[in-house]
Design an enzyme around this catalytic site. Structure first.
Site, PDB file in Angstrom:
ATOM      1  CG  ASP A 204      23.834 -11.367  26.573  1.00  0.00           C
ATOM      2  OD1 ASP A 204      25.037 -11.592  26.751  1.00  0.00           O
ATOM      3  OD2 ASP A 204      23.391 -10.255  26.213  1.00  0.00           O
ATOM      4  CD  GLU A 260       6.102 -25.079  28.060  1.00  0.00           C
ATOM      5  OE1 GLU A 260       6.450 -25.226  26.863  1.00  0.00           O
ATOM      6  OE2 GLU A 260       5.519 -24.058  28.478  1.00  0.00           O
TER       7      GLU A 260
HETATM    8  C1  GLC Z   1      27.100  -9.864  27.568  1.00  0.00           C
HETATM    9  C2  GLC Z   1      27.960 -10.528  26.533  1.00  0.00           C
HETATM   10  C3  GLC Z   1      28.743  -9.483  25.804  1.00  0.00           C
HETATM   11  C4  GLC Z   1      27.770  -8.526  25.149  1.00  0.00           C
HETATM   12  C5  GLC Z   1      26.798  -7.941  26.156  1.00  0.00           C
HETATM   13  C6  GLC Z   1      25.629  -7.265  25.491  1.00  0.00           C
HETATM   14  O1  GLC Z   1      27.863  -9.273  28.574  1.00  0.00           O
HETATM   15  O2  GLC Z   1      28.759 -11.513  27.115  1.00  0.00           O
HETATM   16  O3  GLC Z   1      29.597 -10.039  24.849  1.00  0.00           O
HETATM   17  O4  GLC Z   1      28.468  -7.492  24.518  1.00  0.00           O
HETATM   18  O5  GLC Z   1      26.242  -8.941  26.968  1.00  0.00           O
HETATM   19  O6  GLC Z   1      24.767  -8.204  24.930  1.00  0.00           O
END
Ligand code: GLC
Ligand code: CA
Length: 528
Positions: A204, A260
């Site tokens: 993310d 790893e």
């Molecule tokens: C990314 C995710 C989204 C989330 C954001 C903050 O864009 O896809 O759903 O709200 O990150 O973590």
């Protein structure tokens, strides 16, 4: 060389709270997913045939951002069934040859995470520097940065008299990756799930992990281009808070941990400043894959899709492998974006053939295989702070009460129109969206050209058509997509019809020379 299974895999994203509820509390959970693994891939033509699952976050969380605010990286949210349910899911998935990747959320934690609890307890706490704190006065934030979800990106912390940074909600404080302890802690998190059988991670906001060392003000936004996910609303160019040069060293560190284990992978959520900077994330010692979100912003026009494909093919470093996505949990589903009265389903079938026919790894979003549209949810019923709920509603398994998703009378998000769109009804209907996806995934798998070949875009196709050739040693395929609502004549080499979204056309037939594509038809030929 370690296996590069993700190149030939078809991924399927599951939003865990919305797939299947095994215990009747109205919330989808991991056992619910396990119960439906045969639907995803039981090794026969009766199942969808996907190879890997991406699970949106499963960790404990106060759910301010529905799991993207993690309060414990090394556990599973009790609503989802805890660690035992995760182990069951991995075991059963493995029996079916399905790999599971997890959503790693390294940029920020929840403000309820014990690290932040400690960090905010005093200026001298040993974890103080794990987050991004700045001195100042309560009426004067350290710079002009705005949060992706709106409002200033800085929160004044009364108790200790300093600001902390949150690029998303104020309940999502950003970690400080200039502190080596944070890096080490995240490496341990990565190992924790790989040890437990995860095949890798979707990472993310990976491009946000490190910020400008001087915290310079962001410039105003002058020109909106594709991929400015949030800039459109925010009128600020995120020059100094995202996509900083130093992020690559952090990613290389993650990659060393991944390596790893030999056969694990990372696909990053990257919103780069430019084409050139996207390519940097894909260098051999960084991410194996990065999402590209271009199709999420394409209007229904052959030339727009063609241009995006050409650009991605041009900018990706040699040896890297593209990814393609039409829908995910952050944007309206493509069947909804491209809806067009009676042509809606035909468009969705064409989109599927494009996604599965291109060179690269397709990421499907749960429900798209049955043509599940967004559900309209009024503001009072939003559970997401920015209203992304419409594309996150429960999977529509049947027309029973609860849609086959739950036995509860109150699912966590409202169900869509289960009478019109559900798995049970489509399962035995050869003309359904589900049957079409099954055939399309199989056609891809059966053709080395489609799974692994090169791509050549055909330049002299009619303007409304996107036509490309795929080729691998001894295997050739042609993909012809007619985006027009009218038929179009095109010139194709002779070959056997592998797949067509026009049900009038007979698969297996030999076609040659000039062909008439039906409105919104997608055709795949095996051309030798
Ligand atoms: C990314 C995710 C989204 C989330 C954001 C903050 O864009 O896809 O759903 O709200 O990150 O973590
Ligand atoms: Ca449940």
């Amino acid at each position: 060389m370690a296996s590069q299974w993700w190149r030939s895999a078809v991924f399927y994203q599951i939003y865990p709270r919305s797939f299947a509820d095994s215990n009747g509390d109205g919330i989808g959970d991991l056992d619910g997913i396990t119960e439906h693994l045969d639907y995803l891939n039981d090794g026969t033509d009766r199942s969808l045939g996907i190879d890997a699952i991406w699970l949106s976050p499963i960790n404990p969380s106060p759910l301010n951002d529905w799991g993207y605010d993690v309060s414990d990286y090394c556990d599973v949210h009790p609503d989802l069934g805890g660690l035992p349910a995760f182990d069951r899911l991995i075991r059963e998935a493995r029996r079916r040859g399905i790999r599971v990747i997890l959503d790693l959320v390294p940029n920020h934690t929840s403000d309820r995470h014990r690290w932040f609890q400690q960090s905010q307890s005093s200026r001298s706490n040993p974890r103080r520097d794990w987050y991004i704190w700045k001195a100042g006065a309560p009426d004067n934030p350290p710079n002009n940065w705005v949060s992706i979800f709106g409002g200033p990106a800085w929160k004044w912390h009364e108790a200790t008299g300093e600001w902390y940074l949150h690029l998303f909600l104020e309940q999502q404080p950003d970690l400080n990756y200039r502190n080596p302890e944070v890096i080490a802690a995240m490496h341990d998190v990565i190992r924790f799930w790989l040890d437990r059988g995860a095949a890798g991670y979707r990472v993310d906001v990976i491009h946000g992990m490190i910020k400008d060392a001087q915290f310079r003000d962001n410039p105003p936004l002058v020109k909106v281009e594709w991929g400015s996910q949030t800039d459109v609303a925010l009128k600020q160019r995120h020059l100094y808070d995202f996509d900083q040069p130093e992020v690559h060293e952090i990613i290389r560190g993650f990659r060393r941990v991944i390596d790893e284990y030999g056969d694990r992978m990372m696909v990053g959520e990257v919103w780069p400043h430019s084409n050139e900077s996207l390519a940097l994330y894909l260098r051999p010692d960084e991410l194996q894959q990065a999402f590209n979100f271009r199709f999420l912003f394409c209007p229904w026009k052959a030339e727009r899709f063609r241009a995006q494909v050409a650009e991605i093919e041009r900018i990706l470093p040699t040896g890297s492998w593209p990814t393609w996505t039409l829908s995910n949990h952050d944007f309206p589903r493509h069947i909804t974006r491209y809806q067009s009265g009676p042509a809606t389903e035909a468009r969705a079938r064409l989109a599927a053939v494009m996604l599965l026919g291109l060179r690269g790894t397709p990421f499907l979003y749960y429900g798209e295989e049955i043509g599940m549209p967004d559900v309209e949810i009024s503001r009072e019923r939003w559970r997401d702070p920015v209203g992304r709920d419409g594309c996150r509603t429960p999977m529509q398994w049947s027309n029973e009460p609860g849609g086959g998703f739950t036995s509860s009378r109150s699912p966590w998000l409202p169900l869509g129109n289960c009478a019109a769109v559900n798995v049970a009804r489509q399962s035995d209907d050869p003309y359904s969206m589900l049957s079409f996806y099954r055939r399309a995934i199989r056609a891809r798998r059966a053709s080395p050209a489609l799974t692994a070949g090169t791509i050549r875009v055909v330049d002299d196709a009619p303007a409304d058509c996107f036509v490309f050739a795929r080729e691998a040693a001894g295997s050739h395929a042609m993909v012809a997509l007619n985006f027009a609502d009218e038929p179009r004549g095109i010139e194709l080499p002779s070959g056997k019809i592998l797949l067509s979204s026009d049900f009038g056309r007979e698969p297996g037939r030999i076609a040659s020379g000039k062909m008439r594509l039906a409105p919104n038809e997608a055709l795949v030929l095996d051309s030798g």
